[in-house]
Structure formats: C-alpha cells, structure tokens
Scaffold this active site. Structure first.
Site, PDB file in Angstrom:
ATOM      1  N   LYS A 136       0.802  -1.081   0.192  1.00 21.34           N
ATOM      2  CA  LYS A 136       0.049   0.034   0.118  1.00 21.34           C
ATOM      3  C   LYS A 136       0.946   1.280  -0.031  1.00 21.34           C
ATOM      4  CE  LYS A 136      -3.091  -2.951  -0.325  1.00 21.34           C
ATOM      5  NZ  LYS A 136      -3.477  -3.225  -1.629  1.00 21.34           N
ATOM      6  N   GLU A 219      -2.006   7.456   8.339  1.00 24.48           N
ATOM      7  CA  GLU A 219      -2.595   8.825   7.416  1.00 24.48           C
ATOM      8  C   GLU A 219      -3.517   9.368   8.378  1.00 24.48           C
ATOM      9  OE1 GLU A 219      -5.179   6.807   4.388  1.00 24.48           O
ATOM     10  OE2 GLU A 219      -3.527   6.058   3.149  1.00 24.48           O
ATOM     11  N   HIS A 254     -15.894  -3.961   6.513  1.00 23.48           N
ATOM     12  CA  HIS A 254     -15.132  -3.659   4.999  1.00 23.48           C
ATOM     13  C   HIS A 254     -15.676  -5.002   4.238  1.00 23.48           C
ATOM     14  CE1 HIS A 254     -12.583  -0.953   7.385  1.00 23.48           C
ATOM     15  NE2 HIS A 254     -12.550  -1.698   8.211  1.00 23.48           N
ATOM     16  N   ARG A 313      -7.618  -6.524 -10.179  1.00 22.45           N
ATOM     17  CA  ARG A 313      -8.537  -7.831 -10.594  1.00 22.45           C
ATOM     18  C   ARG A 313     -10.035  -7.501 -10.960  1.00 22.45           C
ATOM     19  NH1 ARG A 313     -11.649  -6.957  -6.079  1.00 22.45           N
ATOM     20  NH2 ARG A 313     -10.223  -6.746  -4.095  1.00 22.45           N
TER      21      ARG A 313
HETATM   22  C1  MV4 Z   1      -9.284   5.344   5.434  1.00 19.21           C
HETATM   23  C2  MV4 Z   1     -10.497   5.749   6.119  1.00 19.21           C
HETATM   24  C3  MV4 Z   1     -10.350   7.158   6.391  1.00 19.21           C
HETATM   25  N1  MV4 Z   1      -9.417   8.016   6.415  1.00 19.21           N
HETATM   26  N2  MV4 Z   1      -8.228   5.996   5.260  1.00 19.21           N
HETATM   27  C4  MV4 Z   1     -10.959   0.852   5.061  1.00 19.21           C
HETATM   28  C5  MV4 Z   1     -10.623  -0.313   4.142  1.00 19.21           C
HETATM   29  C6  MV4 Z   1      -9.170   0.232   3.648  1.00 19.21           C
HETATM   30  N3  MV4 Z   1      -9.013  -0.242   2.156  1.00 19.21           N
HETATM   31  C7  MV4 Z   1      -9.263   1.736   3.597  1.00 19.21           C
HETATM   32  N4  MV4 Z   1     -10.542   1.982   4.492  1.00 19.21           N
HETATM   33  C8  MV4 Z   1     -10.335   3.223   5.160  1.00 19.21           C
HETATM   34  N5  MV4 Z   1      -9.194   4.039   4.805  1.00 19.21           N
HETATM   35  C9  MV4 Z   1      -8.224   7.272   5.614  1.00 19.21           C
HETATM   36  N6  MV4 Z   1      -7.080   8.021   5.698  1.00 19.21           N
HETATM   37  C10 MV4 Z   1     -11.488   4.844   6.157  1.00 19.21           C
HETATM   38  C11 MV4 Z   1     -11.680   3.611   5.553  1.00 19.21           C
HETATM   39  C12 MV4 Z   1     -12.662   3.000   5.869  1.00 19.21           C
HETATM   40  C13 MV4 Z   1     -13.393   2.493   4.833  1.00 19.21           C
HETATM   41  C14 MV4 Z   1     -13.150   2.742   3.374  1.00 19.21           C
HETATM   42  C15 MV4 Z   1     -13.731   2.196   2.537  1.00 19.21           C
HETATM   43  C16 MV4 Z   1     -15.127   1.506   2.615  1.00 19.21           C
HETATM   44  C17 MV4 Z   1     -15.440   1.390   3.918  1.00 19.21           C
HETATM   45  C18 MV4 Z   1     -14.682   1.706   5.093  1.00 19.21           C
HETATM   46  C19 MV4 Z   1     -15.214   1.495   6.333  1.00 19.21           C
HETATM   47  C20 MV4 Z   1     -14.393   1.872   7.476  1.00 19.21           C
HETATM   48  C21 MV4 Z   1     -13.301   2.729   7.140  1.00 19.21           C
END
Ligand code: MV4
Length: 517
Positions: A136, A219, A254, A313
């Site tokens: 990442k 982050e 998630h 994918r």
């Molecule tokens: C974040 C975020 C808020 N701020 N990054 C969750 C899975 C991972 N792929 C990244 N995710 C998140 N990253 C920052 N800087 C909130 C999430 C997140 C989220 C992102 C996409 C879809 C659902 C989510 C549910 C909770 C938190």
C-alpha cells in the site's frame, strides 16, 4: 501463441476471428464469479475448464463448464490456492489461459508469474503491476508520482517515534494501516497521544498475523468518507480508458453490500467523474497497468477525493458498470489478454441510466451477520424488466461452509436511481430462498430508508442505519404470533410469495420469513 490467418484462425467450428483467440480457458475460482466467467467464454465460443474442491463437486460452476478437474479437499490452501495443481489442470486440459476471478489467487503476483513461466496466459495485469499495487505504501508512491491526490500520510513504514512525529505535525485523529493490508485488517483509529502506543502494537501484531508483515504506515483520518472507485480497462499497447465510477460506501466490516453506478454524488457533480477517471488512469499508467483494474478513492465531506488503493482484478461489483456502459468486462479482459487492442476510445464510452447491486449472502443480518450455510430447499428468483442475477445456487444445493457465503448478486438497471431503487425493492420481494437465512429482507429495509433514497451515503451508513431504526419492540406474545402465522399461510397459499399486508411492526417484517418455516 497468437496465430494470424486469412479467414478462420483455428479448427473451432464457427471461429472467424482474424486473431486466434484462446480455444480453452481455465477458471481458477468457484461460486458466482466462476459461473459469470464461463457464461462469457461460452458466448465467445471458448471452451471452459472448471476446477473444484471436494465440497464443490456438485457446484454450479462445475456443472456449467465444458470440463472440470478436482484440485483437492475443502480448505482453500489445499485446493483453490494450490498454484501447482491449477497449472497441472490447465496443462492436462490444454487450457491456454487462466481467468483468476476475484479473491483466491487473483492478486497473487507469484501466481501470475508462474502462469507466464508455464506458457499459460494470466487473464489480468502483469506480475510486476500486481506487486507494485500490493504494497500500500508503494501504491501511494506510485499515485504521488503520477500526480494523483493521496490522503496526507507517510509513504514508508513508520516506527513508533515517526508515528508520534506525524501525529504531532498533522494532528489527531490518524489512522494506522498495514503496508501489506487491504480490507481493513491491521487498521486502527487513534484519537489521542495516549492511545498511540497500544494502537501501534495492536495494529502491528494484527498485520503480522494477517499478512506476515508487521509494517505499519499512517494517514490522517477522513471522517465519514464515501468510497468511490473507478473501473479501468487497458490493453497491452498503451491504450487505457475509465468506465466511470461505482459508489461502494454501503459496507459492513469492510465488506461491500450495496454498490451502484452512477454514484449519487457524482451524478450531482459530473466533473468528478472525469477528474477521478483521469487521476485513476494516471496512477495505473505509472504502474504499467493493463487488463481490468479498479482504483479506489475516499471522498471527504467537501468532495475532495484521495487515492486509496488499486485492485488488480475484476471486482465483485463489476455488473453495475456493465449495465450502465453496456460492456461485458470479462469479454474485454479475455480480448486484452489475447493481445487485442481496446476497440473503443474514452470518447466512445457512454453511461446510461442507473444500476444498483446487492450481495445476497447466506447470513443472518439480525444476528451480527453470522454465516448461515445449509441446504437450499426452495428457490424462486426475480425476473422481469431490468433484472440481472449473477448466482451459483440451485434448489437442493448445500451452501458449503468452507467459503465466503455469497449466494448471488442481484443487480437492477433502470432509467433513474429512483426507478432502480423501486425495481430492486420489487425484485427483492420476488426472491424466495428457503432452507437457509439470507440478508434479502434486510436489503428491502435499506432500500426503503430515506437516507439511502436521498443518496446520503458514507462508510458508516450501516452502523447509523441500525442506530437510527426504532429499537425492536419485544416479540409479541404467542397468541398474536399464532394468529399471524395463520394469516400469513393463507396469504401464501393464495399466491406464492405474494406481498403480505403492511407488516405490523419491524419485528414482524424482520422475522416474517422465519415464522413461515
Ligand atoms: C481510510 C478511512 C479514513 N481515512 N483512510 C478501510 C479499508 C481500507 N482499504 C481503507 N479503509 C479506510 N481508509 C483514511 N485516511 C476509512 C476507511 C474505511 C473504509 C473505506 C472504504 C470503505 C469502507 C470503509 C469503512 C471503514 C473505514
């Protein structure tokens, strides 16, 4: 591999391609996505080879494929993750290419490389692209180099001291993430200095367990973001287009549960599609990307978007893009893997109407979404205008407990989001699955929710939805239940699965199906 010929390129009857397309493709997957890929292969006149584990011997993908090969016992590590056995099966059956689907080996760079070494085409990006996006922090560096916006954060793994310094400079809250992560594992929200050390240790050990890498980066936390992603298609000749966005904000733990195209936000601010599309293409190009891929963005409450990660994918939710663009993504994946050029330019991509998908799971939404596998004793599926089902279940099939209990994706298309919502509620009402519990009734409640209908979506939507609902009343006493069961039976007998007069309470609405069993 690719043969040029005057009229017919191979011995297959009905084949008049000028470029020799694959004659046979192995699908290194199971469930609905294996069925989905087999369907397009059949349309293309390409033979299909299924692989299966013991509990999947009677599964639909095995029945639908032209040929099938056993991989091993139920556990994925002994079947769908066995690179050696999958390559052996491809050689034995003479498959020239492998479609990995999603999950399992689909984002495994070693698998893509092993296919290449075996002289078998991996229907996806290069091993190098998969590797570049798998870390990442490497993906963040790629996005930054490409000029795509990223959330303020570190683009290298951090020590506790570096983490402290970052938070001191940027302020709380911050979010710790696993370098090898994805899917939320190893993620920790930190609201203050005194939580920092234990959050860091917990995140590291969770990441170590999940990914065998304890590396953590950090982050700035975006509050109540939307998750909007861009679908890309690129060929091996340097052409790349975006197919617009998908709104995937409705998730629980998630796991996406409802996805749509267009995003209700992007529909209000159409310039976002072009801006996000161009940022996604720049990031993917910087990784030398080809085939289908998806760039995920977080969108904050001021509509600023930030590169999050890239999925290398085909995605579960690809049908909403297919319905709105009219394109078959699997067909284009196969053509690209065979070396063909994209047959359209960005200007030729058009978006029409609105599509919404919901993921039907064998689970109990009223018991913490606990998986609920078992035997399908009765199955009636919705039909009619604008309805698409990507499924793998049939009456009499036993949902195996070894795998993700995704039974089907119900996707509808209509001219507007409002009509698509109405259509999805109608289709969910026609769906009748007995023998197991499913989240079908739960979707009807979300689809009827005023916040959903207004398009006010964010990643905390489901939690707030549960909190917003009037707490369940106590279950009615036995006499009331008995009277209702009798009334419902009468209604059922009149017309199977006919809508029952408006439910007396949320408890009844939620438990209606169960009362009948
Ligand atoms: C974040 C975020 C808020 N701020 N990054 C969750 C899975 C991972 N792929 C990244 N995710 C998140 N990253 C920052 N800087 C909130 C999430 C997140 C989220 C992102 C996409 C879809 C659902 C989510 C549910 C909770 C938190």
């Amino acid at each position: 591999m690719l043969l040029w010929a005057g009229f017919a390129c191979c011995a297959s009857p009905g084949c008049y391609n000028s470029i020799c397309m694959f004659r046979k493709v192995l699908i290194a997957n199971r469930g609905e996505i294996a069925v989905r890929v087999i369907r397009t292969l059949r349309e293309m006149g390409i033979g299909s080879v299924a692989v299966y584990s013991d509990p999947d011997r009677t599964s639909l993908h095995v029945r639908m494929a032209d040929e099938a090969e056993r991989l091993g016992p139920g556990p994925s590590a002994e079947s769908y993750l066995r690179i050696d056995r999958i390559l052996d099966a491809a050689r034995k059956h003479g498959a020239e290419a492998i479609h990995p689907g999603y999950g399992f080996l689909s984002e495994n760079a070693d698998f893509a490389a092993a296919c290449e070494d075996a002289g078998i085409v991996f229907i996806g990006p290069s091993a190098a692209s998969i590797r570049a996006m798998g870390s990442k922090t490497a993906a963040r560096r790629t996005a930054i180099a490409a000029g795509a916006p990223v959330v303020p954060g570190t683009d290298q793994p951090v020590t506790l001291a570096e983490l402290r310094a970052f938070a001191a400079t940027h302020g709380y809250p911050v979010l710790l993430k696993a370098v090898a992560g994805g899917g939320g594992k190893g993620m920790r929200r930190v609201d203050s200095e005194d939580e920092l050390e234990s959050a860091f240790r917990n995140a590291s050990s969770e990441a170590e367990r999940a990914f065998r890498s304890a590396e953590i980066y950090v982050e700035k936390l975006i509050e109540r973001p939307r998750h909007i992603e861009i679908q890309l298609l690129g060929d091996q000749h340097g052409n790349m287009v975006h197919l617009g966005e998908r709104e995937c904000s409705i998730q629980r733990r998630h796991q996406k549960v409802i996805e749509e195209c267009p995003s209700p936000l992007v529909a209000l601010y159409p310039e976002m599609r072009r801006e996000m599309g161009e940022a996604a293409i720049r990031a993917a190009r910087a990784a030398g990307y080809y085939n289908a891929g998806t760039v995920e963005f977080l969108v904050d409450q001021d509509r600023r978007f930030y590169f999050l990660e890239m999925n290398t994918r085909l995605q579960v939710e690809h049908p909403v893009t297919e319905l709105v663009t009219g394109l078959d993504l699997v067909r284009h994946q196969v053509n690209i893997a065979a070396g063909e050029r994209l047959p359209f330019t960005q200007e030729e991509i058009a978006w029409r109407g609105s599509a919404i998908e919901c993921r039907i799971y064998a689970e109990d939404p009223y018991n913490d979404f606990l998986p609920y596998p078992g035997k399908i004793t009765r199955l009636r599926r919705p039909l009619g205008p604008g309805v698409r089902i990507d499924g793998c279940i049939y009456e009499g099939w036993v949902v195996p407990m070894e795998y993700d209990p995704l039974l089907a994706k119900l996707t509808v298309w209509a001219d507007t989001r409002e009509h698509a919502s109405e259509r999805l509620i109608r289709a969910l009402g026609e769906y009748d699955v007995a023998g197991i519990r499913t989240n079908i009734a739960f979707f009807r409640q979300i689809l009827e929710d005023p916040e959903f209908r207004a398009g006010h979506l964010h990643t905390g939507f489901i939690d707030e939805f549960f909190a917003r609902r009037v707490p369940c009343e106590a279950p009615p006493d036995f006499a009331t239940v008995a009277v209702l069961v009798a009334a419902l039976h009468t209604a059922r007998n009149k017309a199977d699965a006919a809508p029952v007069a408006s439910a007396a309470s949320r408890w009844l609405e939620a438990g209606r199906g169960d009362l009948l069993r």
